[in-house]
Design a protein around this motif. Structure first.
Motif, mmCIF file in Angstrom:
data_model
loop_
_atom_site.group_PDB
_atom_site.id
_atom_site.type_symbol
_atom_site.label_atom_id
_atom_site.label_comp_id
_atom_site.label_asym_id
_atom_site.label_seq_id
_atom_site.Cartn_x
_atom_site.Cartn_y
_atom_site.Cartn_z
ATOM 1 N N GLY A 110 -31.850 11.236 -13.676
ATOM 2 C CA GLY A 110 -30.907 10.139 -13.568
ATOM 3 C C GLY A 110 -31.590 8.834 -13.250
ATOM 4 N N ALA A 111 -30.793 7.874 -12.821
ATOM 5 C CA ALA A 111 -31.306 6.541 -12.525
ATOM 6 C C ALA A 111 -30.486 5.928 -11.404
ATOM 7 C CB ALA A 111 -31.243 5.654 -13.770
ATOM 8 N N VAL A 112 -31.095 4.959 -10.704
ATOM 9 C CA VAL A 112 -30.429 4.273 -9.602
ATOM 10 C C VAL A 112 -30.755 2.785 -9.676
ATOM 11 C CG1 VAL A 112 -32.372 4.805 -8.062
ATOM 12 C CG2 VAL A 112 -30.160 4.143 -7.094
ATOM 13 N N LEU A 113 -29.759 1.959 -9.398
ATOM 14 C CA LEU A 113 -29.943 0.505 -9.347
ATOM 15 C C LEU A 113 -29.343 0.009 -8.037
ATOM 16 C CD1 LEU A 113 -30.624 -2.275 -10.646
ATOM 17 C CD2 LEU A 113 -28.307 -2.243 -11.617
ATOM 18 N N ARG A 114 -30.128 -0.766 -7.270
ATOM 19 C CA ARG A 114 -29.652 -1.347 -6.019
ATOM 20 C C ARG A 114 -29.993 -2.829 -6.008
ATOM 21 N NH1 ARG A 114 -28.285 0.689 -1.032
ATOM 22 N NH2 ARG A 114 -28.951 2.768 -1.715
ATOM 23 N N VAL A 115 -28.996 -3.662 -5.683
ATOM 24 C CA VAL A 115 -29.215 -5.110 -5.596
ATOM 25 C C VAL A 115 -28.722 -5.603 -4.246
ATOM 26 C CG1 VAL A 115 -29.076 -5.474 -8.091
ATOM 27 C CG2 VAL A 115 -26.994 -5.586 -6.709
ATOM 28 N N TYR A 116 -29.319 -6.709 -3.781
ATOM 29 C CA TYR A 116 -28.980 -7.310 -2.497
ATOM 30 C C TYR A 116 -28.409 -8.707 -2.713
ATOM 31 C CZ TYR A 116 -31.534 -3.613 -0.079
ATOM 32 O OH TYR A 116 -31.958 -2.398 0.407
ATOM 33 N N PRO A 117 -27.078 -8.862 -2.824
ATOM 34 C CA PRO A 117 -26.501 -10.207 -2.894
ATOM 35 C C PRO A 117 -26.805 -11.008 -1.631
ATOM 36 C CG PRO A 117 -24.893 -8.540 -3.508
ATOM 37 C CD PRO A 117 -26.052 -7.820 -2.933
ATOM 38 N N LEU A 118 -26.885 -10.317 -0.486
ATOM 39 C CA LEU A 118 -27.283 -10.889 0.795
ATOM 40 C C LEU A 118 -28.366 -10.001 1.390
ATOM 41 C CD1 LEU A 118 -23.749 -11.597 2.327
ATOM 42 C CD2 LEU A 118 -25.313 -13.298 1.334
ATOM 43 N N PRO A 119 -29.242 -10.534 2.225
ATOM 44 C CA PRO A 119 -30.278 -9.690 2.823
ATOM 45 C C PRO A 119 -29.719 -8.512 3.614
ATOM 46 C CG PRO A 119 -30.808 -12.003 3.148
ATOM 47 C CD PRO A 119 -29.421 -11.961 2.585
ATOM 48 N N ILE A 120 -28.475 -8.644 4.097
ATOM 49 C CA ILE A 120 -27.912 -7.590 4.935
ATOM 50 C C ILE A 120 -26.862 -6.755 4.192
ATOM 51 C CG2 ILE A 120 -28.406 -8.653 7.152
ATOM 52 C CD1 ILE A 120 -24.934 -8.972 5.649
ATOM 53 N N PHE A 121 -26.664 -7.021 2.896
ATOM 54 C CA PHE A 121 -25.648 -6.291 2.145
ATOM 55 C C PHE A 121 -26.191 -5.893 0.782
ATOM 56 C CE2 PHE A 121 -21.970 -6.297 -0.823
ATOM 57 C CZ PHE A 121 -21.332 -5.165 -0.319
ATOM 58 N N SER A 122 -26.023 -4.600 0.431
ATOM 59 C CA SER A 122 -26.500 -4.109 -0.861
ATOM 60 C C SER A 122 -25.375 -3.432 -1.623
ATOM 61 C CB SER A 122 -27.659 -3.126 -0.676
ATOM 62 O OG SER A 122 -27.232 -1.940 -0.026
ATOM 63 N N ILE A 123 -25.481 -3.463 -2.927
ATOM 64 C CA ILE A 123 -24.590 -2.742 -3.830
ATOM 65 C C ILE A 123 -25.465 -1.819 -4.665
ATOM 66 C CG2 ILE A 123 -22.936 -2.919 -5.715
ATOM 67 C CD1 ILE A 123 -22.266 -5.723 -4.714
ATOM 68 N N ALA A 124 -25.097 -0.543 -4.738
ATOM 69 C CA ALA A 124 -25.924 0.433 -5.444
ATOM 70 C C ALA A 124 -25.069 1.278 -6.374
ATOM 71 C CB ALA A 124 -26.659 1.333 -4.452
ATOM 72 N N GLY A 125 -25.657 1.675 -7.472
ATOM 73 C CA GLY A 125 -25.025 2.613 -8.386
ATOM 74 C C GLY A 125 -26.057 3.609 -8.874
ATOM 75 N N GLU A 126 -25.677 4.875 -8.939
ATOM 76 C CA GLU A 126 -26.610 5.881 -9.450
ATOM 77 C C GLU A 126 -25.862 6.956 -10.205
ATOM 78 O OE1 GLU A 126 -27.690 9.279 -6.408
ATOM 79 O OE2 GLU A 126 -28.143 7.333 -5.490
ATOM 80 N N ILE A 127 -26.573 7.592 -11.129
ATOM 81 C CA ILE A 127 -26.005 8.682 -11.904
ATOM 82 C C ILE A 127 -27.095 9.710 -12.164
ATOM 83 C CG2 ILE A 127 -26.438 7.487 -14.092
ATOM 84 C CD1 ILE A 127 -23.897 8.866 -15.184
ATOM 85 N N THR A 128 -26.751 10.982 -11.996
ATOM 86 C CA THR A 128 -27.641 12.083 -12.372
ATOM 87 C C THR A 128 -26.826 13.077 -13.186
ATOM 88 O OG1 THR A 128 -27.201 13.252 -10.292
ATOM 89 C CG2 THR A 128 -29.163 11.851 -10.387
#
Length: 283
Positions: A188-206
């Motif tokens: 699978g794959a995972v993507l994580r981004v940080y709109p703010l240094p203290i907040f992340s949004i992540a999505g993953e699928i396997t």
């Protein structure tokens, strides 16, 4: 999604909005190359998942075709709330070791309203039936980040899922069950981004697919009786994590598990979807 879960998510979002400014100020001195949620060696997550379900099972025996049983309509199984545990080891900037454990158990007792055949035994309307579905999954994986930046990363996942699935019916005729268990490879794959240094949004699928002839591959261990199982498994997860400090955060998300497995004797189709919430501790 239940009203209880919706309330929890709404409270979490309100907490995010009200605390983002203060938390950002707290981390203003930290380097932009080390977001709060990416600065750890060990990360532990514990949470509760409350999925809705669409579950069907069937089992043939003695040359008798089994009924396709709907867990909600036929057995009275309702939604439940389940714990989930995740461990992440971060030995290097681009490397992560992943270990997850998810125990799922449904139980119900009801008087059936139609004729059901399970494992070659017919159960007539009006019979009291106690049903159990246990689904325990361990995930052992490795993630390598192909892209790693200060505001996020993208990685590939290779893992082995050890699944132990058992469905049973208890009546005055006795105890009948079907079981499938064994290690299953997945990618699978995972993507994580940080709109703010203290907040992340992540999505993953396997995901994985079981071939038509598991005897030709390592998937032959999936069932103890070596039935020729075929099917698919898709695990999708999207989440947001608010890091109050470098060592502690709150996570909420939405997850979907979709498993379809069949053989010359058994069939199981399980789909679980719903929101979860939990806490993250890092060292």
């Amino acid at each position: 999604m239940t009203r209880y879960t919706s309330t929890i998510i709404a409270i979490s979002l309100a907490a995010l909005i009200t605390s983002a400014t203060a938390a950002t100020a707290q981390f203003s001195a930290q380097s932009s190359n080390t977001p709060a949620g990416d600065n750890y060696k060990v990360e532990l997550f514990g949470g509760l998942w409350e999925p809705s379900h669409d579950l069907t099972v069937a089992s043939n025996a003695f040359g008798i075709v089994g009924t396709i049983i709907d867990a909600r309509r036929d057995l009275g199984i309702t939604s439940g709330r389940f714990p989930e545990f995740r461990l992440r080891l971060h030995p290097g900037r681009r490397h992560r070791v992943r270990i997850d454990y998810l125990p799922i158990e449904y139980r119900a007792t009801t008087v059936i309203e139609r004729r059901i055949i399970f494992r070659g035994i017919a159960h007539e309307p009006g019979i009291l039936v106690s049903s159990t579905l246990n689904w325990k999954t361990w995930r052992f994986g490795y993630e390598y980040d192909l892209i790693h930046r200060s505001r996020g990363h993208f990685g590939l996942i290779v893992e082995a899922k050890y699944t132990d699935l058992e469905a049973s019916l208890d009546t005055s005729f006795g105890h009948e069950f079907v079981r499938a268990r064994g290690p299953i490879p997945a990618i699978g794959a995972v993507l994580r981004v940080y709109p703010l240094p203290i907040f992340s949004i992540a999505g993953e699928i396997t995901a994985f697919g079981l071939p038509d002839d598991p005897g030709d591959s390592i998937l032959g261990a999936f069932d103890a009786n070596r039935f020729p199982y075929t099917g698919t498994y898709i695990d999708f997860d999207i989440s947001g994590t608010l890091n109050f400090t470098r060592n502690f955060g709150a996570q909420f998300g939405y997850r979907s598990l979709d498993l379809n497995v069949s053989s010359n004797e058994d069939l199981a189709a399980l789909k679980l979807t719903g929101a979860y919430i939990g806490a993250v501790v890092r060292y």
